[in-house]
Design a protein around this motif. Structure first.
Motif, short mmCIF file in Angstrom:
data_model
loop_
_atom_site.label_atom_id
_atom_site.label_comp_id
_atom_site.label_asym_id
_atom_site.label_seq_id
_atom_site.Cartn_x
_atom_site.Cartn_y
_atom_site.Cartn_z
N ALA A 80 0.85 -1.19 0.00
CA ALA A 80 0.00 0.00 0.00
C ALA A 80 0.89 1.24 0.00
O ALA A 80 1.93 1.26 0.67
CB ALA A 80 -0.86 0.00 1.26
N THR A 81 0.52 2.25 -0.79
CA THR A 81 1.23 3.53 -0.72
C THR A 81 0.22 4.67 -0.76
O THR A 81 -0.93 4.47 -1.18
CB THR A 81 2.23 3.72 -1.89
OG1 THR A 81 1.52 3.53 -3.13
CG2 THR A 81 3.41 2.77 -1.82
N SER A 82 0.65 5.82 -0.31
CA SER A 82 -0.20 7.00 -0.25
C SER A 82 -0.81 7.29 -1.63
O SER A 82 -0.07 7.37 -2.62
CB SER A 82 0.67 8.17 0.21
OG SER A 82 -0.08 9.32 0.40
N TYR A 83 -2.14 7.43 -1.70
CA TYR A 83 -2.89 7.64 -2.94
C TYR A 83 -2.69 6.51 -3.96
O TYR A 83 -3.10 6.63 -5.11
CB TYR A 83 -2.49 8.95 -3.65
CG TYR A 83 -2.64 10.20 -2.83
CD1 TYR A 83 -3.90 10.64 -2.38
CD2 TYR A 83 -1.53 10.97 -2.50
CE1 TYR A 83 -4.02 11.78 -1.62
CE2 TYR A 83 -1.66 12.13 -1.74
CZ TYR A 83 -2.90 12.53 -1.30
OH TYR A 83 -3.03 13.66 -0.56
N GLY A 84 -2.00 5.45 -3.57
CA GLY A 84 -1.70 4.37 -4.51
C GLY A 84 -0.66 4.75 -5.55
O GLY A 84 -0.49 4.06 -6.57
N LEU A 85 0.10 5.82 -5.29
CA LEU A 85 1.00 6.35 -6.33
C LEU A 85 2.29 5.54 -6.51
O LEU A 85 2.98 5.70 -7.52
CB LEU A 85 1.34 7.82 -6.05
CG LEU A 85 0.26 8.84 -6.43
CD1 LEU A 85 0.62 10.23 -5.90
CD2 LEU A 85 0.06 8.92 -7.95
#
Lengths: 251, 251
Positions: A80-85
């Protein structure tokens, strides 16, 4: 293949058979062990995390299988990453010559030489508009999401990142690398792959040696992975932790 | 209890019995499924990480069991951190009144209200000499390590942190919270607990509402956990990822 088979049901079915055929006791016992394993899966994760430690000495003769390595690559991609970026890439180094050169720029920690593979978690050099637009194109292609739903969110992210200081974007990306590290460490523990998370290295020298600037990347974290040497003194030490009672506050 | 039972052996034993007693076919099939599960454990982690998503709507009627909650607390405590210093604590909120108050200071994301529990990952307000000395006392007490081995490392850490800017120490602690988040998210996925990692909240307002300053803490990340609502539109969407071929570089 369904993974929802109830162990209890199997034990029950087996019990019926056992009443008739006494020879099957051993199989019954084995099934009971598996039922118990399923019930105690929780404590199994805890056992694996207890087993994990920062490996100080790898056995250079033991290499990760292709299967394990593919699993780690996929785990990284699924983080998982912030905003999916996903502002990250991971180098997978399996080259003794390069690994030897990493030792002096890793505070002489020999794990980078002896590990099966050295993973280097890297952030993107910066977050460009093109990168963000590419992300939304990927969402559209993957999910077939209509543009009138995507566009306002794309505009929001473009504006939001344009307003941020490059230094803050850099830190935000570095934090995502730590998130990926947490995911990888837990996956390694579950698969009984030894690892040693490292902040203690010279990022600029890594970037130079591994030609990361040319790749639009910067090194953030290093994770040698492989198998512990039998004589690693540290593998036998008790884990030191503040303890649940001290680190958890219930409200 | 030994976890090293060979599934293949069980299948073999069972096969012998099956030759005699045809009634047991169903049990044989079930055992084969478990053997397959064991062989494909790797892909099981991948399946679990594929199953995971940032839950947008929790079912407020579904609560985590005491066992699952204890597992998450232990997972947090077992997270690897830089130097093993664990400059983190985790709030576990199970209080609808407080959870409702979190919604407006979480960009109106209703997951903090509807989740079974809200985990708030916090960093220590600062890194004091007392904290570092306490850590080494804990190492001594846990491992019985002689002081002549511990003292030089204690001195190194005390000097090292005294030379760092408070702002850099703060960032270093925040990064450890992301590492813990990565560990928790993977543990949740494996246990099929839904979660929604959140950076989008107002940390100062969280700190005030949850009286974190008085506890010597600051909020860094929020993680509502529980079970997805059946009608969460987002649970059915395909995962969007750059893909292994793009995010992995092999050397």
């Amino acid at each position: 293949m369904s993974f929802n088979v109830s162990m209890e049901l199997i034990v029950f079915r087996f019990a019926e058979i056992r009443l008739t055929y006494h020879e099957s006791t051993k199989v019954g016992l084995s099934i009971c062990i598996f039922a118990a394993k399923k019930r105690h899966m929780n404590s199994d994760i805890i056992n694996k995390l207890q087993w994990r430690y920062a490996c100080k000495k790898f056995d250079p003769s033991k290499k990760l299988s292709e299967e394990k390595l593919n699993m780690l690559k996929e785990v990284f991609n699924l983080t998982a990453t912030s905003y999916g970026l996903q502002p990250l890439k991971m180098l997978v180094i399996n080259n003794l010559d390069i690994q030897k050169q990493l030792v002096p720029i890793s505070m002489d920690q020999e794990q980078v030489r002896d590990a099966s593979h050295v993973l280097v978690l890297c952030r993107e050099a910066g977050m460009t508009s093109e990168y963000i637009i590419e992300y939304f194109n990927r969402v559209e292609a993957t999910r077939n999401t209509p543009r009138d739903i995507l566009d306002p969110f794309q505009e929001f992210l473009l504006t939001s990142f344009a307003e941020k200081k490059p230094e803050d974007i850099k830190l935000w990306m570095e934090k995502q690398a730590y998130l990926a590290l947490g995911n990888l460490l837990t996956a390694c523990a579950i698969e009984e792959i030894d690892a040693c998370p490292m902040e203690g290295f010279e990022p600029e020298k890594y970037d130079e040696l591994l030609q990361l600037e040319e790749k639009g990347l910067r090194s953030v974290l290093v994770l040698p992975v492989g198998y512990r040497a039998e004589d690693d003194f540290f593998s036998g030490l008790k884990k030191v932790r503040r303890g649940v009672n001290e680190v958890i506050i219930e409200i």
